[in-house]
Design a protein around this motif. Structure first.
Motif, short mmCIF file in Angstrom:
data_model
loop_
_atom_site.label_atom_id
_atom_site.label_comp_id
_atom_site.label_asym_id
_atom_site.label_seq_id
_atom_site.Cartn_x
_atom_site.Cartn_y
_atom_site.Cartn_z
N THR A 1 13.58 -2.62 2.43
CA THR A 1 13.82 -3.03 1.05
C THR A 1 12.84 -2.35 0.12
O THR A 1 13.17 -2.00 -1.02
N VAL A 2 11.62 -2.13 0.59
CA VAL A 2 10.62 -1.38 -0.17
C VAL A 2 11.10 0.06 -0.36
O VAL A 2 11.02 0.62 -1.46
N VAL A 3 11.59 0.66 0.70
CA VAL A 3 12.11 2.03 0.61
C VAL A 3 13.23 2.11 -0.41
O VAL A 3 13.28 3.02 -1.25
N GLU A 4 14.12 1.13 -0.39
CA GLU A 4 15.25 1.11 -1.33
C GLU A 4 14.77 0.98 -2.77
O GLU A 4 15.24 1.70 -3.66
N ALA A 5 13.84 0.06 -3.01
CA ALA A 5 13.34 -0.15 -4.37
C ALA A 5 12.64 1.09 -4.90
O ALA A 5 12.74 1.43 -6.09
N MET A 6 11.92 1.79 -4.04
CA MET A 6 11.21 3.00 -4.47
C MET A 6 12.19 4.16 -4.70
O MET A 6 12.01 4.96 -5.63
N THR A 7 13.22 4.25 -3.87
CA THR A 7 14.22 5.30 -4.04
C THR A 7 14.91 5.17 -5.39
O THR A 7 15.25 6.18 -6.02
N GLY B 1 13.12 7.19 -7.88
CA GLY B 1 12.88 8.58 -7.53
C GLY B 1 11.66 8.84 -6.68
O GLY B 1 11.17 9.98 -6.62
N VAL B 2 11.14 7.81 -6.00
CA VAL B 2 9.99 7.99 -5.11
C VAL B 2 10.49 7.81 -3.67
O VAL B 2 10.90 6.72 -3.28
N ASP B 3 10.44 8.88 -2.90
CA ASP B 3 10.96 8.88 -1.53
C ASP B 3 9.85 8.56 -0.53
O ASP B 3 8.88 9.31 -0.42
N SER C 1 0.82 -1.21 0.00
CA SER C 1 0.00 0.00 0.00
C SER C 1 0.86 1.26 0.00
O SER C 1 0.49 2.27 -0.61
N GLN C 2 2.01 1.22 0.66
CA GLN C 2 2.91 2.36 0.65
C GLN C 2 3.51 2.57 -0.74
O GLN C 2 3.64 3.70 -1.23
N MET C 3 3.89 1.47 -1.40
CA MET C 3 4.44 1.57 -2.74
C MET C 3 3.40 2.13 -3.71
O MET C 3 3.70 3.04 -4.50
N ALA C 4 2.18 1.60 -3.65
CA ALA C 4 1.13 2.06 -4.55
C ALA C 4 0.81 3.53 -4.32
O ALA C 4 0.65 4.31 -5.27
N ALA C 5 0.72 3.92 -3.05
CA ALA C 5 0.43 5.32 -2.72
C ALA C 5 1.54 6.23 -3.21
O ALA C 5 1.28 7.31 -3.77
N GLY C 6 2.78 5.82 -3.02
CA GLY C 6 3.91 6.62 -3.48
C GLY C 6 3.93 6.76 -5.00
O GLY C 6 4.19 7.84 -5.54
N LEU C 7 3.64 5.68 -5.68
CA LEU C 7 3.64 5.70 -7.15
C LEU C 7 2.52 6.57 -7.69
O LEU C 7 2.74 7.37 -8.62
N LEU C 8 1.32 6.44 -7.12
CA LEU C 8 0.20 7.24 -7.62
C LEU C 8 0.42 8.72 -7.32
O LEU C 8 0.15 9.58 -8.17
N THR C 9 0.91 9.03 -6.15
CA THR C 9 1.21 10.42 -5.82
C THR C 9 2.23 10.99 -6.80
O THR C 9 2.10 12.12 -7.28
#
Length: 227
Positions: A140-146, A149-151, A109-117
């Motif tokens: 690991t989720v934080v790393e993959a999103m970083t 370019g999604v912080d 849910s954090q990944m999806a929210a970050g991506l949509l934002t």
């Protein structure tokens, strides 16, 4: 009173260790006063106080680090109050509201929210929550999103509350069953997405890319509907 409820959650040592002005109940009372002024005539002062202190208690129950918990509780309560006002029709919705829900609010849910934002760039307002929130977001989720370019550095796991469900136009659940309250007139989606918990970075990247494709498709639908 909320202060009494909160004091029951704190040890005597915590009270002695902090100057009075920095004690959690003092900070939260100040936050509640500020939010009550902001929502005067929309939400009662009692509701605001209850929301602030309940938000603190809920986050404290799952958080391992309490240093900035009053700040996070204030952010959480402010968002819940905005959702409450939106659901009541007292605050207009300028853009669609999307809520992503998974179990721990630490991965999907954090990944999806970050991506949509990220992709929506203000055209959609996004929230996320968990039916059983974790202590912190999966690193690991934080790393993959970083990497793309999604912080997620300022995000934190939040419990699922009825107010954010009521304010949402679209509720997307991922592996949390029937945890969400059902409100008429809302769109509910159930995405079958692998849980990144305990997965290596390569697998988390694949989950991220799966979510990215789904999020882009949802964004296209939402923005096309408003044209």
């Amino acid at each position: 009173m909320p202060e009494n409820v909160l004091n029951g959650q704190l040890s005597r040592g915590e009270h002695r260790a902090q100057p009075e002005l920095l004690m959690p109940h003092t900070v939260l009372a100040r936050t509640a006063a500020d939010l009550a002024a902001k929502y005067e005539g929309v939400v009662s002062r009692q509701t605001v106080e209850r929301c602030v202190f309940e938000s603190y208690t809920a986050l404290r129950r799952t958080s391992r680090v309490h240093a900035h918990l009053t700040t996070l509780a204030g952010r959480f309560a402010a968002d819940r109050l905005r959702a409450l006002a939106q659901a009541a029709g007292a605050v207009p919705k300028d853009v669609p509201e999307v809520l992503f829900v998974c179990v721990q609010n630490a991965g999907r849910s954090q990944m999806a929210a970050g991506l949509l934002t990220h992709h929506a760039a203000g055209r959609v307002h996004v929230r996320s929550a968990g039916s059983a929130p974790a202590h912190s977001i999966n690193p690991t989720v934080v790393e993959a999103m970083t990497e793309i370019g999604v912080d997620l550095g300022t995000q934190y796991p939040k419990p699922l509350t009825d107010d954010v469900v009521a304010a949402a136009d679209v509720v997307v659940s991922m592996g949390c069953g029937d945890a969400c309250a059902i409100y008429p007139g809302k769109r509910y989606l159930d995405w079958t997405v692998s849980d990144p918990q305990g997965r290596p970075l390569d697998e988390v990247r694949a989950i991220r890319d799966d979510l990215d494709a789904r999020v882009r498709a949802l964004l296209t639908e939402l923005t096309t509907e408003r044209v």
